[in-house]
Scaffold this active site. Structure first.
Site, PDB file in Angstrom:
ATOM      1  N   GLY A   9       8.284 -42.347 -88.637  1.00 23.72           N
ATOM      2  CA  GLY A   9       7.568 -41.379 -87.724  1.00 23.72           C
ATOM      3  C   GLY A   9       6.302 -40.812 -88.274  1.00 23.72           C
ATOM      4  O   GLY A   9       5.176 -41.231 -87.778  1.00 23.72           O
ATOM      5  N   THR A  12       3.030 -43.047 -88.359  1.00 28.27           N
ATOM      6  CA  THR A  12       2.724 -44.250 -87.301  1.00 28.27           C
ATOM      7  C   THR A  12       3.282 -43.737 -85.614  1.00 28.27           C
ATOM      8  O   THR A  12       2.959 -44.432 -84.865  1.00 28.27           O
ATOM      9  CB  THR A  12       3.743 -45.542 -87.522  1.00 28.27           C
ATOM     10  OG1 THR A  12       4.962 -44.993 -87.337  1.00 28.27           O
ATOM     11  CG2 THR A  12       3.410 -45.897 -88.822  1.00 28.27           C
ATOM     12  N   GLY A  41      18.846 -35.923 -95.196  1.00 27.41           N
ATOM     13  CA  GLY A  41      19.847 -36.177 -96.122  1.00 27.41           C
ATOM     14  C   GLY A  41      21.211 -36.609 -95.481  1.00 27.41           C
ATOM     15  O   GLY A  41      22.420 -36.768 -95.959  1.00 27.41           O
ATOM     16  N   GLU A  75      18.963 -47.868 -92.376  1.00 29.80           N
ATOM     17  CA  GLU A  75      18.486 -48.866 -91.080  1.00 29.80           C
ATOM     18  C   GLU A  75      18.323 -50.497 -91.459  1.00 29.80           C
ATOM     19  O   GLU A  75      18.914 -51.295 -90.879  1.00 29.80           O
ATOM     20  CB  GLU A  75      17.395 -48.325 -90.212  1.00 29.80           C
ATOM     21  CG  GLU A  75      17.796 -47.118 -89.449  1.00 29.80           C
ATOM     22  CD  GLU A  75      16.504 -46.807 -88.414  1.00 29.80           C
ATOM     23  OE1 GLU A  75      16.840 -45.713 -88.093  1.00 29.80           O
ATOM     24  OE2 GLU A  75      15.502 -47.473 -88.454  1.00 29.80           O
TER      25      GLU A  75
END
Length: 180
Positions: A9, A12, A41, A75
């Site tokens: 985030g 961008t 975390g 991710e």
């Protein structure tokens, strides 16, 4: 068809990523949005994991600080794992104000971030190696390099002189063409 957007985030969210989401939304192409607050975390939420697993297309926006987020790196590993299981899915890397070669080689600022990760996760070297491997793999795929404001670049990518983001078709057309 479910789509997932992975991005850091900071740097961008208020420019390129929001413009991209708006353009895709205007075309009726909904992207998963994680509305949960992300605590530093903490592990990836089950909702987010499910969204990644269920997606057929992943768009990853690499930026200068993407690799500083262990959340983003987790991710990324999961996305690559899903892609390895089902080759009919598509992964579209976008390099926003960063060179894919730097991502692939993990040089410059990325080296500094990974040095920090190696120190922080010295008891879990395998985790850091998975992050490195996933970044190298994705950086080796077909990609787009973006440098200026997202609005102008999205218009430029279409080959059109119309830089109005409300058209919202050009980026998705490029994405959908590349994933077929």
């Amino acid at each position: 068809m479910k789509k997932f957007l992975s991005f850091k985030g900071e740097g961008t969210r208020k420019n390129f990523t929001d413009h991209l989401r708006t353009a895709l939304d205007q075309k009726g192409l909904r992207i998963f949005r994680d509305h949960e607050s992300i605590e530093r975390g903490k592990e990836i939420s089950s909702k987010l994991l499910k969204a990644i697993e269920d997606s057929m297309i992943w768009i990853i926006i690499f930026s200068r600080n993407y690799d500083s987020s262990t959340w983003c790196l987790d991710e990324l590993v999961m996305i690559v794992d899903c892609l390895n299981v089902d080759k009919h899915r598509a992964l579209v890397p976008v390099f926003y104000d960063i060179n894919s070669l730097d991502v692939r080689r993990q040089t410059g600022d990325l080296k500094k971030a990974f040095d920090k990760h190696e120190e922080e996760f010295r008891d879990d070297e395998e985790k850091v190696q998975k992050w490195r491997s996933a970044m190298r793999k994705v950086a080796s795929l077909s990609r787009w390099h973006l440098k200026d404001s997202g609005i102008h670049l999205l218009g430029t990518m279409s080959g059109s002189n119309n830089n109005n983001i409300s058209n919202g078709t050009f980026f998705w057309e490029k994405v959908s063409t590349s994933v077929r």
